[in-house]
Enzyme design. Structure first.
Site, PDB file in Angstrom:
ATOM      1  N   SER A  61      -9.337   1.726   3.380  1.00 19.01           N
ATOM      2  CA  SER A  61      -8.472   2.439   2.472  1.00 19.01           C
ATOM      3  C   SER A  61      -7.453   1.564   1.733  1.00 19.01           C
ATOM      4  CB  SER A  61      -7.718   3.529   3.225  1.00 19.01           C
ATOM      5  OG  SER A  61      -6.919   2.984   4.269  1.00 19.01           O
ATOM      6  N   SER A  63      -9.759  -0.899   7.387  1.00 18.50           N
ATOM      7  CA  SER A  63      -9.195  -0.572   6.067  1.00 18.50           C
ATOM      8  C   SER A  63      -8.565  -1.738   5.343  1.00 18.50           C
ATOM      9  CB  SER A  63      -8.151   0.549   6.205  1.00 18.50           C
ATOM     10  OG  SER A  63      -8.783   1.777   6.443  1.00 18.50           O
ATOM     11  N   LYS A  84       0.847  -1.199   0.000  1.00 19.05           N
ATOM     12  CA  LYS A  84       0.000   0.000   0.000  1.00 19.05           C
ATOM     13  C   LYS A  84       0.885   1.253   0.000  1.00 19.05           C
ATOM     14  CE  LYS A  84      -3.766   1.952   2.892  1.00 19.05           C
ATOM     15  NZ  LYS A  84      -4.532   1.730   4.146  1.00 19.05           N
TER      16      LYS A  84
END
Lengths: 457, 51
Positions: free
Chosen positions: A155, A179, A80
């Site tokens: 996210s 997330s 990420k």
């Protein structure tokens, strides 16, 4: 014939060690797949092709010379875009950080390098780990590979999209309130938010330091378990075949019954039946309302997010933050010291309640992960940030490990999900239950080639 | 905040200014609503409850 991106981490590792496969084959295949499909799914925001091929060549040379770094040696992964990789930007999906280049690696990147893993690149995130999808930020939002009209959740949106699209079998994300687990649920892969602090956050952009967790997303429980073992010097993956006989599992059905979409609740109830058939004792329990955990977690995350980004929000770059993230970050100004102190006091009570009601008597807790399948992008066309209904926040508040995994398929073709939590440090129990469920439910993880692809045998 | 009432626009704007945050006009209504929702949520934590 199994395509290279369908090989589990364990299978790929065996072939590498038998010299029937090279890490360069795996990396090249992944890069070709990314080149062909990333413009559809927007999972990667930075592809590090040259670096990946160089790392793969090194992995192959080491194995040829008899140096074996372990189960992840030569295995491609992705990260990420909130974790630092020296010499590359850590944008957090924000124009405000577009030119911020990391000076050194996040500790987990060094751990993966030491393990011989091959970094393919960096993955999309909701801006600054807040809310989305927002089409006006630095990168376009990742699209759900099961159906590109639907969101991935966030996210850690690019992580789930990359796994489901067959770009990377294993990825690293972060989770402050769900997330990792909500994208895993929406996309139909496996997401682990481990015990607080089990994986290092050094070199990650923080949002809420007392709620943030580094974690993993992968194609199967076994893939995630193996990666977690490597990163923690653990051994949970060795016991995932133990089965469910004798295990006591609490079921927080009240957190979803009557509010979850019917297919999500139906698959969760079917999961309870299946766990019982395989020897587990599943007991529906009374537990504090989900709303208590969400209120507590929301106050803490909004307070800490404001503190984390106070300088940015008050500075010249504030205008570079997208509207959704900006709106989300500034709300914390209305919280007083008393509000925050009360939230932390309540956090202690709620953590104690879970310990007393659940983990003093049961091996694990079963509940929903998200209450719906993945919403459509069009549901967010108003531009206002909104939380999608999830049941993930309690385990950020209490810091227990939690695993999200697919439970079935809804009539709309999208995956439904469930969640299992365990005692602090109890990741091995999550892997054991998750693997048993995944296997006995005959939920065959399959990768997307175009059509939705979660098959129930 | 007025006793028992929701936090006012003026109070929210004052708090934003105290943090050095400038709110774009077009976002102001939405942000104020979100602030009121968060404050209400925070106040629910002080209500007596049984665990």
């Amino acid at each position: 014939m199994t395509s290279l991106h369908e090989l589990s981490v364990l299978e790929a590792g065996r072939l590498l060690r038998r010299k029937e496969l090279r890490s360069t084959d795996l990396a090249r295949h992944a890069l070709e797949r990314i080149a062909a499909l990333n413009s559809t799914f927007h999972a990667f925001v930075l592809v590090m092709a040259d670096r990946a091929m160089a790392e793969a060549r090194t992995a192959d040379a080491e194995l040829a010379a008899g140096r074996d770094r372990g189960p992840l040696h030569g295995i491609p992964y992705a990260l990420k875009d909130v974790a630092d990789v020296a010499g590359t930007p850590t944008t957090c999906g924000s124009r405000a950080f577009a030119s911020r280049v990391a000076m050194r690696n996040a500790r987990i990147v060094d751990q993966m390098a030491e393990a011989g893993a091959v970094l393919l690149g960096k993955l999309a995130t909701y801006e600054l780990c807040t809310v989305g999808p927002d089409f006006k930020t630095l990168h376009p939002p990742a699209r759900n590979p099961r159906n590109v009209d639907h969101i991935t959740g966030g996210s850690s949106s690019g992580c789930a999209a990359a796994v489901t699209a067959g770009f990377a079998r294993i990825t690293i994300g972060s989770d402050g309130g769900g997330s990792i687990r909500s994208p895993a649920a929406y996309c139909g892969c496996v997401g682990l938010k481990p015990t607080f602090g089990a994986l290092p956050l050094d070199g990650f952009q923080p949002l809420s330091p007392t709620l943030d967790h580094a974690g993993l997303l992968g194609a199967t429980v076994a893939d995630v378990a193996l990666m977690f073992d490597v990163l923690t010097s653990g051994s949970g993956s060795a016991s995932i075949e133990q089965g469910l006989s004798g295990l006591r599992i609490a079921h927080a059905r009240s957190w979803s019954a009557g509010v979850a979409d019917e297919p999500v609740q139906r698959e969760l109830d079917k999961a309870v039946d299946l766990l019982r058939q395989h020897g587990a004792q599943v007991t529906e329990i009374d537990i504090p309302d989900y709303a208590d955990y969400e209120a507590c977690g929301t106050v803490i995350i909004q307070h800490e997010a404001l503190l984390t980004h106070a300088g940015l929000l008050a500075g010249e770059s504030a205008g570079a933050i997208g509207a959704m993230a900006f709106q989300n970050l500034v709300t914390g100004v209305v919280l007083t010291e008393d509000d925050v102190a009360e939230a932390h006091r309540r956090r202690g009570e709620l953590a104690n309640a879970i310990e007393k009601l659940v983990f003093s008597q049961f091996d694990a807790l079963l509940c929903a992960s998200t209450l719906t399948t993945a919403p459509r992008f069009s549901d967010f066309s108003g531009g206002a940030p909104r939380w999608t209904p999830m049941r993930t926040f309690p385990f950020n508040v209490t810091r227990h490990p939690a695993l999200a995994l697919p439970s079935g398929t809804a009539p709309n073709g999208l995956p439904t999900g469930l969640q299992i939590a365990a005692r602090h440090g109890g990741e091995a129990m999550l892997f054991r239950i998750g693997h048993a469920f995944e296997s006995s439910a005959s939920l065959r993880f399959s990768l997307v080639s175009g059509a939705p692809a979660m098959h129930s045998a | 905040m007025a006793a028992g009432g929701p936090i006012s626009n003026e109070e929210i704007d004052k708090l934003m200014a105290a943090h050095g945050i400038a709110i774009p006009d077009q976002l102001a209504p939405r942000i104020r609503d979100a602030c009121r929702t968060l404050k209400t949520l925070a106040l629910t934590l002080t209500k007596p409850r049984v665990t």
